[in-house]
Design a protein around this motif. Sequence first.
Motif, PDB file in Angstrom:
ATOM      1  N   ASP A   1       0.820  -1.212   0.000  1.00 37.43           N
ATOM      2  CA  ASP A   1       0.000   0.000   0.000  1.00 37.43           C
ATOM      3  C   ASP A   1       0.854   1.262   0.000  1.00 37.43           C
ATOM      4  O   ASP A   1       0.377   2.323  -0.394  1.00 37.43           O
ATOM      5  CB  ASP A   1      -0.926   0.007   1.215  1.00 37.43           C
ATOM      6  N   SER A   2       2.093   1.148   0.463  1.00 42.16           N
ATOM      7  CA  SER A   2       3.012   2.278   0.475  1.00 42.16           C
ATOM      8  C   SER A   2       4.173   1.958  -0.457  1.00 42.16           C
ATOM      9  O   SER A   2       4.948   1.034  -0.196  1.00 42.16           O
ATOM     10  CB  SER A   2       3.531   2.542   1.898  1.00 42.16           C
TER      11      SER A   2
ATOM     12  N   GLY B   1       1.752  -9.393  -5.470  1.00 40.21           N
ATOM     13  CA  GLY B   1       0.370  -9.097  -5.107  1.00 40.21           C
ATOM     14  C   GLY B   1      -0.182  -7.932  -5.912  1.00 40.21           C
ATOM     15  O   GLY B   1       0.518  -7.325  -6.735  1.00 40.21           O
ATOM     16  N   PRO B   2      -1.467  -7.598  -5.685  1.00 39.58           N
ATOM     17  CA  PRO B   2      -2.127  -6.537  -6.465  1.00 39.58           C
ATOM     18  C   PRO B   2      -1.445  -5.186  -6.310  1.00 39.58           C
ATOM     19  O   PRO B   2      -0.771  -4.899  -5.305  1.00 39.58           O
ATOM     20  CB  PRO B   2      -3.543  -6.511  -5.886  1.00 39.58           C
ATOM     21  N   LEU B   3      -1.643  -4.348  -7.285  1.00 40.02           N
ATOM     22  CA  LEU B   3      -1.093  -2.997  -7.318  1.00 40.02           C
ATOM     23  C   LEU B   3      -1.782  -2.117  -6.280  1.00 40.02           C
ATOM     24  O   LEU B   3      -3.005  -1.941  -6.329  1.00 40.02           O
ATOM     25  CB  LEU B   3      -1.301  -2.431  -8.722  1.00 40.02           C
ATOM     26  N   LEU B   4      -1.016  -1.574  -5.319  1.00 39.01           N
ATOM     27  CA  LEU B   4      -1.546  -0.683  -4.275  1.00 39.01           C
ATOM     28  C   LEU B   4      -2.957  -1.140  -3.878  1.00 39.01           C
ATOM     29  O   LEU B   4      -3.948  -0.450  -4.133  1.00 39.01           O
ATOM     30  CB  LEU B   4      -1.576   0.768  -4.773  1.00 39.01           C
ATOM     31  N   PRO B   5      -3.090  -2.307  -3.237  1.00 37.14           N
ATOM     32  CA  PRO B   5      -4.389  -2.965  -3.091  1.00 37.14           C
ATOM     33  C   PRO B   5      -5.482  -2.153  -2.405  1.00 37.14           C
ATOM     34  O   PRO B   5      -6.660  -2.360  -2.676  1.00 37.14           O
ATOM     35  CB  PRO B   5      -4.060  -4.235  -2.302  1.00 37.14           C
ATOM     36  N   ARG B   6      -5.138  -1.208  -1.528  1.00 34.62           N
ATOM     37  CA  ARG B   6      -6.185  -0.439  -0.847  1.00 34.62           C
ATOM     38  C   ARG B   6      -6.594   0.815  -1.609  1.00 34.62           C
ATOM     39  O   ARG B   6      -7.570   1.475  -1.228  1.00 34.62           O
ATOM     40  CB  ARG B   6      -5.708  -0.028   0.550  1.00 34.62           C
ATOM     41  N   SER B   7      -5.883   1.138  -2.653  1.00 40.78           N
ATOM     42  CA  SER B   7      -6.171   2.380  -3.373  1.00 40.78           C
ATOM     43  C   SER B   7      -7.442   2.251  -4.208  1.00 40.78           C
ATOM     44  O   SER B   7      -7.689   1.228  -4.844  1.00 40.78           O
ATOM     45  CB  SER B   7      -4.994   2.724  -4.298  1.00 40.78           C
TER      46      SER B   7
END
Length: 435
Positions: free
Chosen positions: A236-237, A338-344
Amino acid sequence: MQAPVTTSVHTLRTAHEQFVTVPGALPRVRDLVADSWRRCAVRGVHPDGSRLPPLRATAAELTDYRCAHPLAAVLPLFRELLGDGAADDGHVFAVADTDGTLLWVEGDRATMERGEGMHFAEGAVWSEARAGTNAPGTALELGRPVQIVTGEHYSSAVHAWSCAAAPVRDPFTGRVLGVVDLSGGGTIATPPALAAVRGAALAAEAHLARTLTVPTTAPVSGGRGDGVRLSVLGRDSALLEHGGRVLRLSPRHSEIVLALALAGHGVTGDRLAVELSDREVPSSTLRAEMTRLRAVLGPTLLGSRPYALLCPVRTDLGEVSDLLAEGRVAQALARYPGPLLPRSDAPVVVEQRRCLEQQLRGAVLADGDPGLLRRWVAADWGTDDIPAWSALAHALPGGSPQRAAAAARAHALDAENAVPPQVVRHAAVLQRSRS
């Protein structure tokens, strides 16, 4: 401050063996080490010690390079603070540049000879990307002091060693000049060893502050370019690497820098606002965000009118996409943490995240290789993927217990889910990332 290292040697080696042999296994070690192991796995570092760190320079080239290096000025200080103790206690101290190239290795002769057997020697590259988890390389990766003991090393060739290292910075600019390290046996797996290298680094910075009148201009690495590397997958960062520094960006700054990296030649404020939010973003708010980002990156990296990154940018997102374009599916999956910046929920991030996952998933399913399919369904983002479980069942030989298990998993998921599997999978990944 780094947490104390208290895990037993046996527990660490068991955790290492499980991580490198069981697909999808969680690294049961400190968070700092777990994150490093994941980076090593993505970068294709060999965990079995079969590939030693490369020797980058000849003796003559290394001599010339060391003479011009800014840390040559503090080598006598390191010898005074660490050298005598190293020789007496059976360990060595090392000084490396920002690429992880060992410039000086001194101390106990027998320990130095053992180190040469695994290429812990002058001229060898001990960056995390080349040597796996180790104190000098991981300290450079994170930009802070690090202690790594025995089985926490990613390469099993180093499991008999422990090490502690701290980066040394230019006192004027804060730029990392290199790293100082202590390596050896059990005496290095203690808090005093970490305190010793931290103190030596601070003493070196104080010495440079007294003796230098301007920031260092000599090269601090053996060829690192002026570009930027941005790591945005599975986190996420974002991590931004530039000029020997490693910056951990805030989630909002991660979105902005990624948007600028994707834009390439620059983007207007109005366009950037649309890419960052579905709602209207006041121009004053965006300007304030860009001002804060410029304070983090510096004016040499971030330009305005239009907004742009002023150096070439490489991203792990781009590297995975390039591998897929070349048909190298196994390598692409190995480099996908994993997914790209998953919480964005920024539109530009959501779209890129969706596209990359669709491309990677489609390539894995089309390839039909059982090993790739196993890795896909073993990951968080693939555990509920019904077509992938079905494809795995069909790819395995008839009568195989694993084939029956995969088919049963696909059938159970199909019965449980009344909504499209893509929706379920994305929701599950996002929910895990928020928990």
